[in-house]
Design a protein around this motif. Structure first.
Motif, PDB file in Angstrom:
ATOM      1  N   LEU A 280     -15.127  11.167  -2.321  1.00  0.00           N
ATOM      2  CA  LEU A 280     -14.200  12.120  -1.681  1.00  0.00           C
ATOM      3  C   LEU A 280     -13.072  12.503  -2.648  1.00  0.00           C
ATOM      4  CD1 LEU A 280     -13.914  10.513   1.881  1.00  0.00           C
ATOM      5  CD2 LEU A 280     -15.495  12.298   1.086  1.00  0.00           C
ATOM      6  N   HIS A 281     -12.643  11.515  -3.457  1.00  0.00           N
ATOM      7  CA  HIS A 281     -11.604  11.803  -4.460  1.00  0.00           C
ATOM      8  C   HIS A 281     -12.123  12.859  -5.450  1.00  0.00           C
ATOM      9  CE1 HIS A 281      -9.363   7.773  -3.910  1.00  0.00           C
ATOM     10  NE2 HIS A 281     -10.436   7.650  -3.188  1.00  0.00           N
TER      11      HIS A 281
ATOM     12  N   ARG B 219      -7.111 -10.394   2.472  1.00  0.00           N
ATOM     13  CA  ARG B 219      -6.766 -10.629   3.877  1.00  0.00           C
ATOM     14  C   ARG B 219      -7.566 -11.809   4.423  1.00  0.00           C
ATOM     15  NH1 ARG B 219      -2.100  -7.944   3.435  1.00  0.00           N
ATOM     16  NH2 ARG B 219      -2.475  -5.903   2.521  1.00  0.00           N
TER      17      ARG B 219
ATOM     18  N   ASN C  95       0.808  -1.224   0.000  1.00  0.00           N
ATOM     19  CA  ASN C  95       0.000   0.000   0.000  1.00  0.00           C
ATOM     20  C   ASN C  95       0.837   1.268   0.000  1.00  0.00           C
ATOM     21  OD1 ASN C  95      -2.158  -1.642  -0.166  1.00  0.00           O
ATOM     22  ND2 ASN C  95      -2.778  -1.431   1.976  1.00  0.00           N
TER      23      ASN C  95
ATOM     24  N   GLU D 269     -17.677  -2.211   4.926  1.00  0.00           N
ATOM     25  CA  GLU D 269     -19.008  -2.738   5.282  1.00  0.00           C
ATOM     26  C   GLU D 269     -19.145  -4.244   5.087  1.00  0.00           C
ATOM     27  OE1 GLU D 269     -18.266  -0.602   2.899  1.00  0.00           O
ATOM     28  OE2 GLU D 269     -19.479  -0.875   1.096  1.00  0.00           O
TER      29      GLU D 269
ATOM     30  N   ILE E 252     -14.414   0.229   9.322  1.00  0.00           N
ATOM     31  CA  ILE E 252     -13.942   0.859   8.084  1.00  0.00           C
ATOM     32  C   ILE E 252     -14.674   0.364   6.854  1.00  0.00           C
ATOM     33  CG2 ILE E 252     -11.928   1.334   6.640  1.00  0.00           C
ATOM     34  CD1 ILE E 252     -11.708   2.570   9.429  1.00  0.00           C
TER      35      ILE E 252
ATOM     36  N   GLU F 179      -1.854   7.201   7.703  1.00  0.00           N
ATOM     37  CA  GLU F 179      -1.163   5.926   7.569  1.00  0.00           C
ATOM     38  C   GLU F 179       0.307   6.121   7.209  1.00  0.00           C
ATOM     39  OE1 GLU F 179      -4.281   6.230   7.227  1.00  0.00           O
ATOM     40  OE2 GLU F 179      -5.248   4.372   7.815  1.00  0.00           O
TER      41      GLU F 179
ATOM     42  N   ARG G 255      -7.702  -3.097  -7.479  1.00  0.00           N
ATOM     43  CA  ARG G 255      -8.709  -2.216  -6.880  1.00  0.00           C
ATOM     44  C   ARG G 255      -8.166  -0.804  -6.737  1.00  0.00           C
ATOM     45  NH1 ARG G 255     -12.335   0.740  -5.712  1.00  0.00           N
ATOM     46  NH2 ARG G 255     -10.932   1.623  -4.181  1.00  0.00           N
TER      47      ARG G 255
ATOM     48  N   ASP H 294      -7.005  -3.871   7.877  1.00  0.00           N
ATOM     49  CA  ASP H 294      -6.374  -4.941   7.089  1.00  0.00           C
ATOM     50  C   ASP H 294      -5.867  -6.076   7.977  1.00  0.00           C
ATOM     51  OD1 ASP H 294      -4.885  -2.733   4.597  1.00  0.00           O
ATOM     52  OD2 ASP H 294      -6.929  -3.429   4.939  1.00  0.00           O
TER      53      ASP H 294
ATOM     54  N   ARG I  60     -16.505   0.573  -2.048  1.00  0.00           N
ATOM     55  CA  ARG I  60     -15.312   1.382  -2.338  1.00  0.00           C
ATOM     56  C   ARG I  60     -15.660   2.646  -3.146  1.00  0.00           C
ATOM     57  NH1 ARG I  60     -11.115  -2.318  -1.437  1.00  0.00           N
ATOM     58  NH2 ARG I  60      -9.762  -0.551  -1.041  1.00  0.00           N
TER      59      ARG I  60
ATOM     60  N   ILE J 110     -15.783   6.585  -4.495  1.00  0.00           N
ATOM     61  CA  ILE J 110     -14.663   7.530  -4.680  1.00  0.00           C
ATOM     62  C   ILE J 110     -15.166   8.978  -4.650  1.00  0.00           C
ATOM     63  CG2 ILE J 110     -13.217   5.911  -5.969  1.00  0.00           C
ATOM     64  CD1 ILE J 110     -14.211   7.325  -8.551  1.00  0.00           C
TER      65      ILE J 110
ATOM     66  N   PHE K 224     -13.975  11.968   5.826  1.00  0.00           N
ATOM     67  CA  PHE K 224     -13.422  10.745   6.408  1.00  0.00           C
ATOM     68  C   PHE K 224     -11.942  10.718   6.021  1.00  0.00           C
ATOM     69  CE2 PHE K 224     -13.584   6.567   8.204  1.00  0.00           C
ATOM     70  CZ  PHE K 224     -12.533   5.904   7.583  1.00  0.00           C
ATOM     71  N   PRO K 225     -11.050  10.329   6.895  1.00  0.00           N
ATOM     72  CA  PRO K 225      -9.626  10.322   6.529  1.00  0.00           C
ATOM     73  C   PRO K 225      -9.305   9.177   5.566  1.00  0.00           C
ATOM     74  CG  PRO K 225      -9.876   9.423   8.734  1.00  0.00           C
ATOM     75  CD  PRO K 225     -11.238   9.888   8.301  1.00  0.00           C
TER      76      PRO K 225
HETATM   77  C1  EPZ Z   1      -6.592   1.708   1.376  1.00  0.00           C
HETATM   78  O1  EPZ Z   1      -7.810   1.526   0.661  1.00  0.00           O
HETATM   79  C2  EPZ Z   1      -5.866   0.379   1.308  1.00  0.00           C
HETATM   80  N1  EPZ Z   1      -5.554   0.057  -0.081  1.00  0.00           N
HETATM   81  C3  EPZ Z   1      -6.725  -0.710   1.937  1.00  0.00           C
HETATM   82  O2  EPZ Z   1      -5.964  -1.915   1.919  1.00  0.00           O
HETATM   83  C4  EPZ Z   1      -7.002  -0.327   3.385  1.00  0.00           C
HETATM   84  O3  EPZ Z   1      -7.860  -1.304   3.960  1.00  0.00           O
HETATM   85  C5  EPZ Z   1      -7.676   1.046   3.431  1.00  0.00           C
HETATM   86  O4  EPZ Z   1      -6.841   2.017   2.755  1.00  0.00           O
HETATM   87  C6  EPZ Z   1      -7.912   1.539   4.853  1.00  0.00           C
HETATM   88  O5  EPZ Z   1      -6.703   1.598   5.527  1.00  0.00           O
HETATM   89  C7  EPZ Z   1      -4.475   0.634  -0.656  1.00  0.00           C
HETATM   90  O6  EPZ Z   1      -3.788   1.437  -0.059  1.00  0.00           O
HETATM   91  C8  EPZ Z   1      -4.171   0.215  -2.055  1.00  0.00           C
HETATM   92  P1  EPZ Z   1     -10.103   4.403   2.221  1.00  0.00           P
HETATM   93  P2  EPZ Z   1      -8.731   2.821   0.311  1.00  0.00           P
HETATM   94  O7  EPZ Z   1     -10.302   5.336   1.091  1.00  0.00           O
HETATM   95  O8  EPZ Z   1      -7.867   3.965  -0.028  1.00  0.00           O
HETATM   96  C9  EPZ Z   1     -14.782   5.089   2.462  1.00  0.00           C
HETATM   97  C10 EPZ Z   1      -5.590  -4.198   1.598  1.00  0.00           C
HETATM   98  O9  EPZ Z   1      -6.082  -5.217   2.091  1.00  0.00           O
HETATM   99  N2  EPZ Z   1     -14.585   6.029   1.347  1.00  0.00           N
HETATM  100  O10 EPZ Z   1      -9.359   4.865   3.433  1.00  0.00           O
HETATM  101  O11 EPZ Z   1      -9.776   2.403  -0.647  1.00  0.00           O
HETATM  102  C11 EPZ Z   1     -14.625   3.639   1.999  1.00  0.00           C
HETATM  103  O12 EPZ Z   1     -15.854   3.162   1.495  1.00  0.00           O
HETATM  104  C12 EPZ Z   1      -6.479  -3.047   1.179  1.00  0.00           C
HETATM  105  O13 EPZ Z   1      -4.344  -4.006   1.413  1.00  0.00           O
HETATM  106  C13 EPZ Z   1     -15.669   6.799   0.924  1.00  0.00           C
HETATM  107  O14 EPZ Z   1     -16.772   6.710   1.465  1.00  0.00           O
HETATM  108  O15 EPZ Z   1      -9.400   3.061   1.739  1.00  0.00           O
HETATM  109  C14 EPZ Z   1     -14.219   2.919   3.237  1.00  0.00           C
HETATM  110  O16 EPZ Z   1     -15.377   2.571   3.966  1.00  0.00           O
HETATM  111  C15 EPZ Z   1      -7.936  -3.338   1.441  1.00  0.00           C
HETATM  112  N3  EPZ Z   1     -15.506   7.648  -0.122  1.00  0.00           N
HETATM  113  C16 EPZ Z   1     -13.428   3.958   4.015  1.00  0.00           C
HETATM  114  O17 EPZ Z   1     -13.725   5.232   3.422  1.00  0.00           O
HETATM  115  C17 EPZ Z   1     -14.296   7.796  -0.760  1.00  0.00           C
HETATM  116  O18 EPZ Z   1     -14.202   8.615  -1.700  1.00  0.00           O
HETATM  117  C18 EPZ Z   1     -11.925   3.742   3.960  1.00  0.00           C
HETATM  118  O19 EPZ Z   1     -11.553   3.833   2.626  1.00  0.00           O
HETATM  119  C19 EPZ Z   1     -13.212   7.003  -0.329  1.00  0.00           C
HETATM  120  C20 EPZ Z   1     -13.375   6.122   0.733  1.00  0.00           C
END
Ligand code: EPZ
Length: 417
Positions: A125-126, A372, A23, A330, A328, A189, A92, A306, A121, A123, A161-162
């Motif tokens: 926020l992006h 995982r 990651n 669902e 984190i 992170e 992903r 994770d 998943r 996006i 959300f962070p």
């Molecule tokens: C990263 O995913 C990691 N992947 C994930 O690791 C990890 O579980 C996750 O961060 C949390 O630490 C990589 O780094 C490649 P998030 P990411 O955006 O960026 C919601 C593994 O097993 N959300 O922090 O997708 C989302 O639905 C993988 O190595 C929104 O609602 O995680 C989730 O519930 C799995 N809108 C929460 O935030 C958005 O625009 C956390 O997602 C973005 C996210």
């Protein structure tokens, strides 16, 4: 789909080096699109997700060459801004290319990254942040069409959300924006700090990565650099779980103990003794673990989502009940159904999983459903009596470099069939 065959209840011993962090490697590969000249990324793990990201870089016009543990990337020859569906769906995390392609070329066209096994998943926020930086973004028929013909501009972004991915996309895009971007409620992170470390070496100006507020001063160009990826804290947690459930004592080297500060206490709660010094961590298992009481997943520096599946697998044969709360994602308890087939006593209800420890799991044929979750089944197979056959282990190769080889070197009876 290959399978793993494990003969359980075999003690482990010895020392192994922990691989580079998946990651961290994935966003850094995307960020290399911003640079002119040559990048050499050391300690880059051999993973199918890294291969998928390399294919995307090559498609966009980059030169990517793998040598033993490093990747050489030259992004001078970029001649496209689109990422086709089959490449987007191959990993992903491909959404992290959006900010980089848009910042470098002024345009981006990629298909909506599908959900995955653990959740939708989204996006949002992006996209909201990139729009605030001046990007025009259309989402239709599963395609995201972006343009920022006059370039992106620095702005203030507050994340509801962070989000790790959103923080990475914004940070990368902001490096070539006009002016300064401030991200509030950014993800903390270690992989975020590693990405910022790489970008700053490329000539970016990023302050505060790893904290909740990150400031990025936009630049005209960035230049390739040499960078070594941080160790993978989730792979470390996985190997610790393997030792914990087999009454073993092993040593992990090449780790950064501060990255494990929310993971170590859970193992200590279960009765393991852990000593960390000089980039090494020794874990000694008490034999049968105690319950870990309650484990809540949280954004860093909280307990990482994770590692939930790995500690849940470890809790199956503990003395007492352990309660897990997955805050984190669902849908991240799919591995529990397979663990129940092995004799575990688990009830899940929404975010909560209640694990009542049983004296022993027994080997069975089980199916992995996500990255995982697959690792959790390996942990369970190592602790179970007789043989466990795990199918769907292609998931493992997304995040673990030769896990069965590493475990065999520590004495486990495990082989790929
Ligand atoms: C990263 O995913 C990691 N992947 C994930 O690791 C990890 O579980 C996750 O961060 C949390 O630490 C990589 O780094 C490649 P998030 P990411 O955006 O960026 C919601 C593994 O097993 N959300 O922090 O997708 C989302 O639905 C993988 O190595 C929104 O609602 O995680 C989730 O519930 C799995 N809108 C929460 O935030 C958005 O625009 C956390 O997602 C973005 C996210």
């Amino acid at each position: 789909m290959s399978k793993l065959l494990i003969t359980g209840r075999q003690k482990l011993e010895g020392k192994t080096v922990v691989q580079g962090a998946k990651n961290s490697a994935l966003p850094i590969l995307a960020a290399s699109l911003l640079t002119g000249g040559e990048n050499v990324i050391f300690n880059c793990p051999h993973l199918s997700d890294v291969e998928a990201s390399s294919r995307i870089l090559r498609y966009l016009g980059c030169k990517v060459e793998r040598s033993s543990d490093s990747l050489l990337i030259k992004a001078d020859g970029i001649d496209r801004f689109d990422i086709p569906d089959e490449l987007m769906r191959s990993t992903r995390s491909s959404i992290v290319f959006l900010g980089a392609v848009l910042a470098r070329t002024g345009r981006a066209r990629l298909s909506f990254p599908g959900g995955c096994e653990i959740g939708l998943r989204p996006i949002d926020l992006h996209l909201k942040a990139l729009r605030k930086m001046g990007a025009e973004i259309k989402e239709e028929h599963g395609i995201i069409e972006c343009s920022a013909s006059s370039g992106l501009k620095g702005t203030k972004v507050v994340l509801s959300f962070p989000s790790v991915g959103a923080t990475e996309n914004i940070m990368i895009a902001a490096c070539l924006a006009k002016g300064t971007t401030v991200i509030t409620n950014a993800a903390r992170e270690p992989e975020i700090a590693d990405l910022a470390d790489y970008l700053n070496k490329c000539g970016a100006e990023i302050y505060g990565a790893g904290e909740g507020v990150i400031e990025i001063v936009g630049k005209h160009r960035l230049y390739g650099t040499h960078h070594s990826i941080i160790p993978d804290r989730i792979v470390a947690a996985t190997l610790m779980s393997c030792a914990a459930v087999t009454a073993s004592e092993i040593t992990l080297s090449g780790i950064i103990s501060s990255h494990l500060s929310s993971i170590v206490p859970v193992f200590e709660e279960s009765g393991c003794v852990i000593e960390s010094k000089n980039g090494e961590l020794k874990i000694s298992s008490p034999g049968r673990l105690n319950s870990m009481k309650t484990v809540r997943t949280m954004p860093y520096p909280g307990f990482p989502t994770d590692a939930q599946a790995l500690l849940l697998a470890s809790a199956c044969t503990a003395v007492g009940t352990t309660v897990f709360v997955e805050n984190i994602f669902e849908n991240r308890y799919r591995h529990t159904a397979e663990l129940v087939r092995m004799g575990a006593q688990i009830k899940t209800e929404g975010k909560v999983a209640i694990v009542e420890g049983v004296p022993m799991l027994y080997g069975a044929s089980v199916e992995a459903t996500d990255l995982r979750g697959a690792a959790a089944l390996v942990v369970a197979g190592l602790s179970a009596e007789s043989n466990t056959e795990i199918s769907g282990v292609d998931y493992l190769e997304r995040g673990y470099e030769n896990l069965e080889v590493i475990l065999s070197s520590l004495g486990a009876k495990i082989k790929k069939i």
